[in-house]
Structure formats: structure tokens, C-alpha cells
Design a protein around this motif. Structure first.
Motif, mmCIF file in Angstrom:
data_model
loop_
_atom_site.group_PDB
_atom_site.id
_atom_site.type_symbol
_atom_site.label_atom_id
_atom_site.label_comp_id
_atom_site.label_asym_id
_atom_site.label_seq_id
_atom_site.Cartn_x
_atom_site.Cartn_y
_atom_site.Cartn_z
ATOM 1 N N MET A 195 0.832 -1.199 0.000
ATOM 2 C CA MET A 195 0.000 0.000 0.000
ATOM 3 C C MET A 195 0.871 1.256 0.000
ATOM 4 N N GLN A 196 1.949 1.215 0.764
ATOM 5 C CA GLN A 196 2.891 2.337 0.787
ATOM 6 C C GLN A 196 3.420 2.631 -0.613
ATOM 7 N N GLN A 197 3.763 1.588 -1.334
ATOM 8 C CA GLN A 197 4.265 1.757 -2.695
ATOM 9 C C GLN A 197 3.185 2.329 -3.610
ATOM 10 N N ALA A 198 1.963 1.818 -3.471
ATOM 11 C CA ALA A 198 0.860 2.266 -4.326
ATOM 12 C C ALA A 198 0.574 3.747 -4.135
ATOM 13 N N PHE A 199 0.511 4.191 -2.869
ATOM 14 C CA PHE A 199 0.231 5.602 -2.613
ATOM 15 C C PHE A 199 1.445 6.470 -2.905
ATOM 16 N N GLY A 200 2.644 5.920 -2.705
ATOM 17 C CA GLY A 200 3.847 6.667 -3.046
ATOM 18 C C GLY A 200 3.908 6.970 -4.533
ATOM 19 N N ASP A 201 3.448 6.012 -5.337
ATOM 20 C CA ASP A 201 3.420 6.189 -6.793
ATOM 21 C C ASP A 201 2.149 6.890 -7.267
ATOM 22 N N LEU A 237 -18.048 6.031 3.014
ATOM 23 C CA LEU A 237 -17.185 7.187 2.779
ATOM 24 C C LEU A 237 -17.908 8.474 3.161
ATOM 25 N N SER A 238 -17.219 9.345 3.886
ATOM 26 C CA SER A 238 -17.793 10.650 4.220
ATOM 27 C C SER A 238 -17.435 11.623 3.098
ATOM 28 N N ILE A 239 -18.081 11.421 1.963
ATOM 29 C CA ILE A 239 -17.763 12.197 0.766
ATOM 30 C C ILE A 239 -19.010 12.943 0.304
ATOM 31 N N TYR A 240 -18.818 14.206 -0.064
ATOM 32 C CA TYR A 240 -19.960 15.030 -0.437
ATOM 33 C C TYR A 240 -19.742 15.615 -1.836
ATOM 34 N N GLU A 241 -19.311 16.845 -1.930
ATOM 35 C CA GLU A 241 -19.147 17.475 -3.236
ATOM 36 C C GLU A 241 -17.699 17.356 -3.700
ATOM 37 N N VAL A 242 -17.486 16.605 -4.787
ATOM 38 C CA VAL A 242 -16.145 16.410 -5.341
ATOM 39 C C VAL A 242 -15.988 17.218 -6.623
ATOM 40 N N ASN A 243 -16.815 16.929 -7.606
ATOM 41 C CA ASN A 243 -16.919 17.759 -8.807
ATOM 42 C C ASN A 243 -18.303 17.507 -9.399
ATOM 43 N N GLU A 244 -18.719 18.353 -10.314
ATOM 44 C CA GLU A 244 -20.101 18.309 -10.799
ATOM 45 C C GLU A 244 -20.452 16.968 -11.437
ATOM 46 N N ASP A 245 -19.581 16.463 -12.313
ATOM 47 C CA ASP A 245 -19.874 15.202 -12.997
ATOM 48 C C ASP A 245 -19.930 14.038 -12.011
ATOM 49 N N PHE A 246 -18.972 14.002 -11.098
ATOM 50 C CA PHE A 246 -18.926 12.936 -10.101
ATOM 51 C C PHE A 246 -20.169 12.968 -9.218
ATOM 52 N N ASP A 247 -20.529 14.166 -8.774
ATOM 53 C CA ASP A 247 -21.679 14.303 -7.874
ATOM 54 C C ASP A 247 -22.976 13.878 -8.555
ATOM 55 N N LEU A 248 -23.139 14.246 -9.821
ATOM 56 C CA LEU A 248 -24.344 13.862 -10.559
ATOM 57 C C LEU A 248 -24.391 12.350 -10.780
ATOM 58 N N ALA A 249 -23.240 11.762 -11.090
ATOM 59 C CA ALA A 249 -23.185 10.316 -11.315
ATOM 60 C C ALA A 249 -23.522 9.562 -10.032
ATOM 61 N N ARG A 250 -23.003 10.020 -8.909
ATOM 62 C CA ARG A 250 -23.307 9.377 -7.621
ATOM 63 C C ARG A 250 -24.785 9.484 -7.293
ATOM 64 N N LYS A 251 -25.356 10.637 -7.574
ATOM 65 C CA LYS A 251 -26.772 10.841 -7.280
ATOM 66 C C LYS A 251 -27.635 9.864 -8.062
ATOM 67 N N LYS A 297 -11.972 7.293 -12.797
ATOM 68 C CA LYS A 297 -12.086 8.491 -13.633
ATOM 69 C C LYS A 297 -11.891 9.765 -12.820
ATOM 70 N N ASN A 298 -12.345 9.753 -11.574
ATOM 71 C CA ASN A 298 -12.288 10.955 -10.728
ATOM 72 C C ASN A 298 -11.253 10.832 -9.613
ATOM 73 N N PHE A 299 -10.294 9.943 -9.803
ATOM 74 C CA PHE A 299 -9.360 9.644 -8.719
ATOM 75 C C PHE A 299 -8.586 10.866 -8.242
ATOM 76 N N TYR A 344 -8.562 11.951 -4.504
ATOM 77 C CA TYR A 344 -7.267 11.981 -3.812
ATOM 78 C C TYR A 344 -7.099 13.306 -3.062
ATOM 79 N N ASP A 345 -7.418 14.409 -3.740
ATOM 80 C CA ASP A 345 -7.302 15.724 -3.109
ATOM 81 C C ASP A 345 -8.355 15.911 -2.017
ATOM 82 N N TYR A 346 -9.560 15.422 -2.266
ATOM 83 C CA TYR A 346 -10.665 15.589 -1.320
ATOM 84 C C TYR A 346 -10.313 14.981 0.038
ATOM 85 N N PHE A 347 -9.732 13.784 0.022
ATOM 86 C CA PHE A 347 -9.380 13.091 1.259
ATOM 87 C C PHE A 347 -7.937 13.337 1.691
#
Length: 213
Positions: free
Chosen positions: A57-63, A82-96, A109-111, A115-118
Motif C-alpha cells: 500500500m505504501q508503494q501504491a500511494f507513493g506512486d 465514505l464521508s464524501i460530499y461534493e467532489v466535482n459536478e460530474d462525479f456528484d451527478l453520477a453518484r446521485k 475516472k475521478n481519482f 485523492y485531493d478531497y481526502f
């Protein structure tokens, strides 16, 4: 109660719940009262496997390799994990449209935004701050990074209870700074990220994430 203390309490409660589901709640609760006995009961083969998985996991996140990172998750990810709310418009609409669930394709697609959100860069900092090999014989490893005259310090923690692995990283108010600046009501924008994984077979699998701040 500061966020670090809150998450330590929350993790104990969550681990107890998971252990009860596995039929091990009573024994785990008893052993948690005596860290020495718990460490003495460590399964060496299981710990070797967990530490090896954490190093992967260390290697995966390091890369920052999404193709490796996504393998720790079982899709679709339920909204409750996941405590996730608004990430971006396309992602939020797809989740909804999927009732809040996150598919593998949506995750990949929205990684970068996820990544930045968390603040997932905290995973790399966490792995750099602790010695993973110590977990072969210890229940937990922790580290704190304090900078003189800084209002915040960073904290890192990895703990293992049975087949459950908890990873934490975040910031908290520096007590020395608080004492030196008693007139400041809020000296630090505290935050904490808590990720719970479980060893299933020979792989660590994501169970739940909790965020404060």
C-alpha cells in the motif's frame, strides 16, 4: 474533546462492532484491556502478511497509482462507507443517479479529485513517519511532528486488532503553542482522516472511512 481523542474512541467502538460481527467481540474486548497479553497473542504469520500488505500500500500511494490503489476497494462502494460530499459536478451527478454508490469506473475516472478531497497524500506521510516492521510485534505505531512556533502538529497512527487495520493521519492543536498564545481561541484548523481496512484472505480490503474537520 479534540479530534485525535475522538477518533481513538470512535475506532474502539467501530472495532468492537466489527469483532462482534465476526464472533470475537468478547475475547477482543478482554484482550484490549491488557496490551501486553494482546501483543503476546499476536499471530506471527498474520502479522507478516498485514505488514507486507501495508508495504504494498505504501508503494501504491507513493506512486499515486490508481490501478494499484483501487484494488484495496470492493466496488461499488456504498455511500455509508465514505464521508464524501461534493467532489466535482460530474462525479456528484453520477453518484446521485446511483443512490450514492461509487463504481470502479467512477472512482478511477475521478481519482485525482478524490485523492485531493481526502488529502490522500497523508497516506505517504503516514508510511514515512512510522516503522511498519514494528507492527510485527506491536499493536500500534504512532508518530507526531511538531514545529516550534507552529499552531498545528501532525499526527500519524497505525493500529492492528486481530484482522482489522486502522490508519490515521491529521493535524491537531499544539499544546505548547496554545500555552504561549492563551488569547487565541482557535489556533489550528484541526482535521483527522481515519481509514479502516480488514485482512480478507491475503489482501487488505477497505471497510470504512471517517473524517473530521
Amino acid at each position: 474533546m479534540n479530534k485525535l481523542a475522538y477518533f481513538l474512541l470512535l475506532f474502539v467502538l467501530l472495532s468492537a462492532s466489527c469483532n462482534q460481527k465476526n464472533g470475537t467481540g468478547e475475547n477482543s474486548s478482554g484482550s484490549a484491556k491488557n496490551k501486553g497479553l494482546q501483543d503476546a497473542a499476536i499471530n506471527p504469520d498474520q502479522r507478516e502478511l498485514i505488514v507486507a500488505e501495508l508495504k504494498q500500500m505504501q508503494q501504491a500511494f507513493g506512486d499515486k497509482d490508481v490501478n494499484k490503489i483501487e484494488k484495496y476497494f470492493i466496488f461499488p462502494l456504498a455511500d455509508s462507507t465514505l464521508s464524501i460530499y461534493e467532489v466535482n459536478e460530474d462525479f456528484d451527478l453520477a453518484r446521485k443517479s446511483t443512490g450514492g454508490n461509487i463504481s470502479r469506473d467512477l472512482f478511477v475516472k475521478n481519482f485525482n479529485d478524490i485523492y485531493d478531497y481526502f488529502q490522500m497524500g497523508g497516506f505517504s506521510d503516514l508510511f514515512k513517519a512510522v516503522d511498519l516492521d514494528e507492527l510485527k510485534s506491536k499493536q500500534e505505531v504512532t508518530s507526531e511532528h511538531h514545529v516550534k512556533d507552529e499552531s498545528c502538529y501532525t499526527f500519524y497512527r497505525i493500529s492492528i486488532e486481530g484482522d482489522m487495520v486502522n490508519l490515521q493521519y491529521g493535524t491537531n492543536s499544539d499544546q505548547a503553542y496554545r500555552e504561549a498564545h492563551p488569547d487565541e481561541e482557535e489556533v489550528c484548523g484541526e482535521s483527522a482522516f481515519n481509514w479502516l481496512f480488514k485482512l480478507e484472505g491475503n489482501k487488505l480490503r477497505f471497510i470504512k472511512e471517517m473524517t473530521a474537520g
